[in-house]
Enzyme design. Structure first.
Site, PDB file in Angstrom:
ATOM      1  N   HIS A 304      28.929  34.534 -14.485  1.00  0.00           N
ATOM      2  CA  HIS A 304      28.484  33.499 -13.546  1.00  0.00           C
ATOM      3  C   HIS A 304      29.351  33.607 -12.296  1.00  0.00           C
ATOM      4  O   HIS A 304      30.553  33.861 -12.394  1.00  0.00           O
ATOM      5  CB  HIS A 304      28.679  32.127 -14.216  1.00  0.00           C
ATOM      6  CG  HIS A 304      28.374  30.962 -13.340  1.00  0.00           C
ATOM      7  ND1 HIS A 304      29.340  30.081 -12.899  1.00  0.00           N
ATOM      8  CD2 HIS A 304      27.203  30.536 -12.820  1.00  0.00           C
ATOM      9  CE1 HIS A 304      28.763  29.154 -12.146  1.00  0.00           C
ATOM     10  NE2 HIS A 304      27.479  29.406 -12.078  1.00  0.00           N
ATOM     11  N   ASN A 305      28.741  33.408 -11.108  1.00  0.00           N
ATOM     12  CA  ASN A 305      29.514  33.529  -9.849  1.00  0.00           C
ATOM     13  C   ASN A 305      30.382  34.790  -9.882  1.00  0.00           C
ATOM     14  O   ASN A 305      31.579  34.754  -9.600  1.00  0.00           O
ATOM     15  CB  ASN A 305      30.445  32.314  -9.653  1.00  0.00           C
ATOM     16  CG  ASN A 305      29.664  31.051  -9.332  1.00  0.00           C
ATOM     17  OD1 ASN A 305      28.467  31.112  -9.058  1.00  0.00           O
ATOM     18  ND2 ASN A 305      30.325  29.917  -9.365  1.00  0.00           N
ATOM     19  N   GLU A 334      25.838  37.988 -11.304  1.00  0.00           N
ATOM     20  CA  GLU A 334      25.161  37.062 -10.396  1.00  0.00           C
ATOM     21  C   GLU A 334      25.500  37.405  -8.948  1.00  0.00           C
ATOM     22  O   GLU A 334      26.655  37.702  -8.632  1.00  0.00           O
ATOM     23  CB  GLU A 334      25.591  35.623 -10.695  1.00  0.00           C
ATOM     24  CG  GLU A 334      24.815  34.631  -9.854  1.00  0.00           C
ATOM     25  CD  GLU A 334      25.244  33.179 -10.085  1.00  0.00           C
ATOM     26  OE1 GLU A 334      24.551  32.299  -9.571  1.00  0.00           O
ATOM     27  OE2 GLU A 334      26.266  32.948 -10.763  1.00  0.00           O
ATOM     28  N   ASP A 336      24.886  35.697  -5.209  1.00  0.00           N
ATOM     29  CA  ASP A 336      24.411  34.584  -4.366  1.00  0.00           C
ATOM     30  C   ASP A 336      24.255  35.084  -2.933  1.00  0.00           C
ATOM     31  O   ASP A 336      25.261  35.404  -2.293  1.00  0.00           O
ATOM     32  CB  ASP A 336      25.466  33.455  -4.341  1.00  0.00           C
ATOM     33  CG  ASP A 336      25.264  32.477  -5.484  1.00  0.00           C
ATOM     34  OD1 ASP A 336      24.600  32.867  -6.447  1.00  0.00           O
ATOM     35  OD2 ASP A 336      25.779  31.352  -5.404  1.00  0.00           O
ATOM     36  N   HIS A 349      29.742  31.718  -2.242  1.00  0.00           N
ATOM     37  CA  HIS A 349      29.292  30.464  -2.855  1.00  0.00           C
ATOM     38  C   HIS A 349      28.932  29.516  -1.725  1.00  0.00           C
ATOM     39  O   HIS A 349      29.812  28.991  -1.056  1.00  0.00           O
ATOM     40  CB  HIS A 349      30.405  29.889  -3.740  1.00  0.00           C
ATOM     41  CG  HIS A 349      29.881  28.963  -4.793  1.00  0.00           C
ATOM     42  ND1 HIS A 349      29.742  27.630  -4.589  1.00  0.00           N
ATOM     43  CD2 HIS A 349      29.424  29.210  -6.043  1.00  0.00           C
ATOM     44  CE1 HIS A 349      29.226  27.074  -5.690  1.00  0.00           C
ATOM     45  NE2 HIS A 349      29.027  28.023  -6.584  1.00  0.00           N
ATOM     46  N   GLU A 383      20.488  34.930  -6.731  1.00  0.00           N
ATOM     47  CA  GLU A 383      20.384  33.537  -6.264  1.00  0.00           C
ATOM     48  C   GLU A 383      20.083  33.662  -4.766  1.00  0.00           C
ATOM     49  O   GLU A 383      20.983  33.902  -3.967  1.00  0.00           O
ATOM     50  CB  GLU A 383      21.741  32.869  -6.527  1.00  0.00           C
ATOM     51  CG  GLU A 383      21.745  31.377  -6.460  1.00  0.00           C
ATOM     52  CD  GLU A 383      20.963  30.730  -7.592  1.00  0.00           C
ATOM     53  OE1 GLU A 383      20.532  29.599  -7.387  1.00  0.00           O
ATOM     54  OE2 GLU A 383      20.786  31.344  -8.661  1.00  0.00           O
TER      55      GLU A 383
END
Length: 754
Positions: A304-305, A334, A336, A349, A383
């Site tokens: 995650h992240n 992931e 983003d 983020h 994302e």
């Protein structure tokens, strides 16, 4: 093993390193300072200090290093590429979460000597056997403690050294052993004599007692005696006679004993401390599961992240974070994405102070590192916050940088009835994102009508609370680029409208993301239905947006209902990452673990809340005798204090299996504590259980300090007398720290008591 550079005796590269070099240590574009580096005489310690007299120096061991990267292979060195050409630059990569060391040499020849020399020394350190490793560990301590570097130590210095090594012992006993080891009667021990002193100090009564139980003459184990030990204690059954012969050949140091097909106490101890004597079944460490089932039938190691090295409010975004996750076997990363100011999409983020990195650099890093530790597929969880233009830029980068690695069409051109297998997707990178229409047809509409605000939040990671998107963002994002959409094949992100809707309408290539609170709610309300859904569809779970410190949830709750892509913050050490490492340590650390049969069955009745209703339900009793500990690490090297260790065994699994038991603590002995205490557990769903051994330094006034841990699946446990080789908070080995245990697993009769 001989001290000194004799580990790679006349190697010119190693010789140059021992002579020393001036290298630039680079931390950023503006921080580049010259340091003197050299390899010490032990052939394993690298020492460096600033060029100014009087400043302190630093050292690290070659055993702390994982690899050497040549040229501009780090963000820092890339940033100064114009100033220093690639042939002068190299990066030392450390195990675990310790930051890299970026260095620039004064000439290409010198850079090459350091690159080759360090690589040879890393290889040498990795191929040492248990005995050499232990010898080396003892030598390292000797070097550290020999302040005046005269290669000798008197009794007072030895006492101080023992305290540093976590040994608190009776002075009279220590002096007696010291005198025995001081063959030259000089009142000092040289390094060889200290190694001998250390060996007599660490003779282990508890291993000797087990040896005595099976040895007829108390001196040797004959082949038959060793066989009966393997059959009766280690539960090896049929294969024990062939295995006994192999063990003698592999671990017996005495040639005479080998010729007689016998094993001495030394050989017996070396076997028990080896990989074969460890708690983890060696065959389960290999790739040994069926890899030809649909993707939905596997747990998949997921991050995650992934771009963050620290917390998600102001941490640093970094390509290094992707490299570290992939090196740990992660198979779902992931990304983003946000519109960049110069037409190049950036990764960070959103709406926080985390730094930005370029999307194309992330994809290049994936190309270079995706298949280094495993060739099974990597899923890129996108994302996407970009407008159509930069989405098209992203699509072009994906195609150009990844080339054939990127899966862009269904295998064999067919619309799938079930997901393909990890085996069929070897070496492929899959994109998980929103898609216009399905694989069946190519619709012309954009996603405008399909994606509501509620869907956006439900499908991706919810943003950090109380931070509003700028109003223009939503309209801009509502459209999807056809080019990007076409790259989504088996991982189309869709909003979840309930199990019934999914059963009648969803295609096997459609998948949803769930927040940790959603998973808990569905597990409670419809556990068996969630299990059946996950037998056919992939599900991704992610931590709550409230976890601004990048803490993790317990992944076990998600695995219990068969969720495959359980995303964790790999950058955050602790219990949750220990469980993830523990689950994925099996099956060749390939990042895929086949789910138990009852989680793969489309008609499964399994509900983790009530495992007893499962057909073929049978509970097992796990009994662990915690015998002793060996050379436990110190919490704080500078403190004079010695650990008061205790061992806690924790079970994670279905709710009914969650349990903890601990031994009492031993005062002032982190060196060779003996507990001899038995901890008992009943396990209802062994196929899902993980067992974690934790060693702590007891403190009555405050929280106990963590010393080491090891986590493994219940199904990978070897019974009998076993060693557990402890790992640090970062999940890296801390040899020679271990626990010695005796484990038995038996059927537990169901009765009113449980």
């Amino acid at each position: 093993m001989d001290p000194g550079g004799s580990c790679v005796p006349d190697d010119p590269d190693v010789k140059l390193m021992m002579g020393g070099s001036t290298l630039r240590k680079v931390k950023s574009r503006s921080w580049k300072k010259q340091r003197n580096f050299r390899l010490l005489e032990d052939g394993l310690t690298i020492w460096y200090k600033s060029r100014w007299a009087g400043k302190g120096h630093s050292t690290f061991s070659v055993t702390d290093l994982e690899a050497v990267r040549e040229g501009h292979q780090s963000e820092v060195l890339l940033s100064i590429a114009e100033e220093f050409p690639a042939e002068l630059c190299f990066t030392l990569v450390f195990h675990g979460r310790q930051g890299n060391l970026d260095l620039v040499a004064e000439s290409p020849k010198e850079a090459q000597a350091w690159i080759n020399g360090v690589r040879k020394l890393i290889h040498k350190a990795q191929t040492m056997d248990e005995q050499e490793r232990l010898d080396q560990w003892v030598r390292d301590w000797f070097q550290k403690a020999d302040k005046n570097k005269d290669g000798k130590m008197n009794f007072k210095e030895v006492k101080t050294l023992l305290k540093m090594m976590n040994v608190d012992m009776n002075e009279e006993h220590a002096l007696k052993l010291f005198t025995t080891a001081d063959k030259s009667e000089s009142g000092t021990l040289e390094i060889e004599q200290f190694v001998h002193f250390y060996k007599i100090l660490t003779q282990r009564d508890e291993v000797w007692k087990v040896f005595q139980d099976y040895s007829g003459d108390g001196e040797m184990l004959t082949l038959e005696e060793l066989e009966s030990f393997l059959t009766l204690e280690q539960q090896e059954g049929e294969q024990s006679s062939h295995h006994a012969q192999e063990l003698i050949q592999r671990y017996e140091p005495s040639e005479t004993a080998k010729k007689q097909s016998a094993m001495s106490l030394d050989g017996f101890q070396m076997y028990l401390c080896s990989q074969e004597g460890s708690i983890f079944k060696p065959e389960h460490l290999e790739l040994q599961q069926d890899m030809s089932q649909p993707l939905s039938h596997y747990f998949i190691s997921s991050s995650h992240n992934t771009y963050l090295l620290e917390d998600q409010l102001r941490g640093q975004s970094s390509l290094e974070a992707y490299i570290q996750a992939l090196k740990r076997g992660c198979r779902c990363v992931e990304v983003d994405c946000w519109d960049g100011s110069d037409g190049e999409p950036v990764v960070y983020h959103g709406h926080t102070f985390t730094s930005k990195i370029l999307f194309k650099d992330v994809i290049s890093t994936l190309r270079d590192y995706a298949f280094k530790v495993s060739d099974f597929p990597v899923i890129v969880s996108l994302e996407n916050h970009c407008g159509v233009e930069q989405q098209t830029v992203m699509a072009n980068h994906l195609k150009q940088i990844l080339g054939d690695m990127l899966l862009t069409a269904p295998l064999n051109g067919q619309v799938p009835q079930q997901l393909p297998s990890p085996q069929e997707l070897r070496g492929k990178i899959l994109l998980k994102a929103k898609k216009i229409g399905g694989l069946e047809e190519r619709l012309n509409e954009t996603l405008t009508d399909e994606v509501s605000d509620e869907d956006e939040a439900a499908d991706g990671d919810a943003d950090i609370p109380n931070i509003e998107d700028p109003p223009t963002e939503k309209n801009k994002n509502a459209e999807a680029s056809r080019e990007l959409s076409d790259l989504v094949v088996y991982c189309k992100s869709v909003h979840f409208h309930g199990f019934e809707h999914a059963r009648s309408n969803s295609k096997c290539y459609e998948m949803s993301s769930f927040s940790e609170s959603k998973v808990k709610k569905f597990t409670k309300d419809a556990g068996a239905e969630f299990v059946r859904h996950n037998s056919r569809h992939l599900s991704r779970t992610y931590p709550s947006g409230l976890r601004t410190d990048s803490s993790n949830y317990n992944p076990q709750d998600m695995w219990n209902v068969g969720c495959q892509i359980v995303a964790l913050n790999f950058q955050t050490a602790g219990l949750e990452m220990d469980l993830n490492d523990g689950l994925f340590r099996q099956n060749g650390c390939c990042g895929y673990v086949l789910k138990p049969g009852f989680l793969r069955d489309a008609n499964s009745q399994f509900n983790p809340e009530n495992p007893k209703e499962q057909p073929g339900y049978k509970q097992l009793r796990l009994s662990i005798q915690v015998i002793s500990g060996q050379q436990l690490p110190k919490v704080n090297q500078k403190e004079r204090s010695i650990a008061d260790p205790l061992v806690r065994v924790e079970i994670y699994g279905v709710p009914q299996d969650q349990a903890k038991e601990e031994t009492s603590y031993i005062t002032n002995n982190g060196f060779n504590p003996v507990w001899n205490e038995t901890l008992n557990f009943v396990v209802h769903t062994p196929e899902l259980a993980l067992v974690r051994f934790v060693v702590e330094d007891y403190d009555k006034a405050s929280r106990n300090d963590f010393l080491g841990q090891f986590t493994l699946p219940f199904t990978c446990i070897q019974t009998g007398y076993r060693h557990i080789h402890l790992l640090s908070k970062d999940g890296t080995p801390i040899p020679p720290s271990s626990l010695f245990v005796n484990i038995s697993i038996s059927s537990a009769e169901t009765g009113p008591s449980d």
